[in-house]
Design a protein around this motif. Structure first.
Motif, PDB file in Angstrom:
ATOM      1  N   UNK A  27      -5.425  76.107 -32.486  1.00 31.74           N
ATOM      2  CA  UNK A  27      -5.350  74.925 -31.621  1.00 31.74           C
ATOM      3  C   UNK A  27      -6.420  75.055 -30.540  1.00 31.74           C
ATOM      4  N   UNK A  28      -6.709  73.956 -29.866  1.00 28.47           N
ATOM      5  CA  UNK A  28      -7.682  73.994 -28.791  1.00 28.47           C
ATOM      6  C   UNK A  28      -7.272  74.975 -27.702  1.00 28.47           C
ATOM      7  N   UNK A  29      -6.009  75.036 -27.380  1.00 31.22           N
ATOM      8  CA  UNK A  29      -5.508  75.970 -26.382  1.00 31.22           C
ATOM      9  C   UNK A  29      -5.861  77.409 -26.762  1.00 31.22           C
ATOM     10  N   UNK A  33      -8.415  80.145 -24.937  1.00 32.14           N
ATOM     11  CA  UNK A  33      -7.998  81.514 -24.612  1.00 32.14           C
ATOM     12  C   UNK A  33      -8.972  82.526 -25.207  1.00 32.14           C
ATOM     13  N   UNK A  34      -9.409  82.293 -26.428  1.00 32.69           N
ATOM     14  CA  UNK A  34     -10.376  83.168 -27.081  1.00 32.69           C
ATOM     15  C   UNK A  34     -11.709  83.148 -26.338  1.00 32.69           C
ATOM     16  N   UNK A  40     -15.519  85.439 -19.769  1.00 31.24           N
ATOM     17  CA  UNK A  40     -14.685  85.262 -18.585  1.00 31.24           C
ATOM     18  C   UNK A  40     -15.271  84.208 -17.645  1.00 31.24           C
ATOM     19  N   UNK A  41     -14.410  83.278 -17.242  1.00 28.53           N
ATOM     20  CA  UNK A  41     -14.799  82.225 -16.314  1.00 28.53           C
ATOM     21  C   UNK A  41     -14.866  80.851 -16.938  1.00 28.53           C
ATOM     22  N   UNK A  42     -14.988  80.780 -18.251  1.00 26.65           N
ATOM     23  CA  UNK A  42     -15.094  79.485 -18.924  1.00 26.65           C
ATOM     24  C   UNK A  42     -13.806  78.674 -18.759  1.00 26.65           C
ATOM     25  N   UNK A  43     -12.670  79.306 -18.963  1.00 25.41           N
ATOM     26  CA  UNK A  43     -11.391  78.576 -18.907  1.00 25.41           C
ATOM     27  C   UNK A  43     -11.184  77.914 -17.547  1.00 25.41           C
ATOM     28  N   UNK A  44     -11.554  78.585 -16.480  1.00 25.41           N
ATOM     29  CA  UNK A  44     -11.367  78.026 -15.135  1.00 25.41           C
ATOM     30  C   UNK A  44     -12.229  76.787 -14.920  1.00 25.41           C
ATOM     31  N   UNK A  45     -13.291  76.654 -15.674  1.00 27.84           N
ATOM     32  CA  UNK A  45     -14.155  75.477 -15.550  1.00 27.84           C
ATOM     33  C   UNK A  45     -13.697  74.336 -16.443  1.00 27.84           C
ATOM     34  N   UNK A  46     -12.899  74.650 -17.458  1.00 30.32           N
ATOM     35  CA  UNK A  46     -12.427  73.635 -18.405  1.00 30.32           C
ATOM     36  C   UNK A  46     -11.009  73.189 -18.068  1.00 30.32           C
ATOM     37  N   UNK A  47     -10.192  74.113 -17.566  1.00 29.76           N
ATOM     38  CA  UNK A  47      -8.792  73.821 -17.251  1.00 29.76           C
ATOM     39  C   UNK A  47      -8.577  73.784 -15.746  1.00 29.76           C
ATOM     40  N   UNK A  48      -7.631  72.930 -15.306  1.00 29.22           N
ATOM     41  CA  UNK A  48      -7.310  72.891 -13.883  1.00 29.22           C
ATOM     42  C   UNK A  48      -6.266  73.959 -13.554  1.00 29.22           C
TER      43      UNK A  48
END
Length: 91
Positions: A27-29, A33-34, A40-48
């Motif tokens: 899934x996209x989620x 996570x992967x 490191x740092x990508x998720x914080x820019x894509x997710x609130x």
């Protein structure tokens, strides 16, 4: 499931300058996570802060806008292309 993630220029500092990276997830989620595990740092820019997609970030699985699909639960079959596109505003 291995997918290709297209990274916008503004986020390439997290991927060592790479425009495309591989990630795993059904899934996209899981793909996000992967990505976070490897870049490191990508998720914080894509997710609130609540773990939802940021308002001004568009994400597509193949040609489908995930906001009109299942959001973070949108399936990402093997071989899919995930595109992260920052929204552009102005006038």
């Amino acid at each position: 499931m291995s997918v290709t993630v297209r990274i916008p220029t503004i986020l390439r500092t997290y991927t060592g300058g790479k425009a495309e990276v591989s990630a795993e997830g059904a899934t996209l989620s899981e793909v996000i996570q992967s990505l976070e595990a490897d870049h490191t740092g990508v998720a914080a820019r894509v997710l609130d802060d609540s773990g939802k997609l940021r308002r001004f970030v568009n994400v597509y699985v193949n040609d489908d806008d995930v906001r009109f699909e299942q959001g973070l639960q949108t399936p990402t079959p093997a071989g899919s292309a995930v595109s992260v596109i920052p929204a552009v505003a102005g006038g």
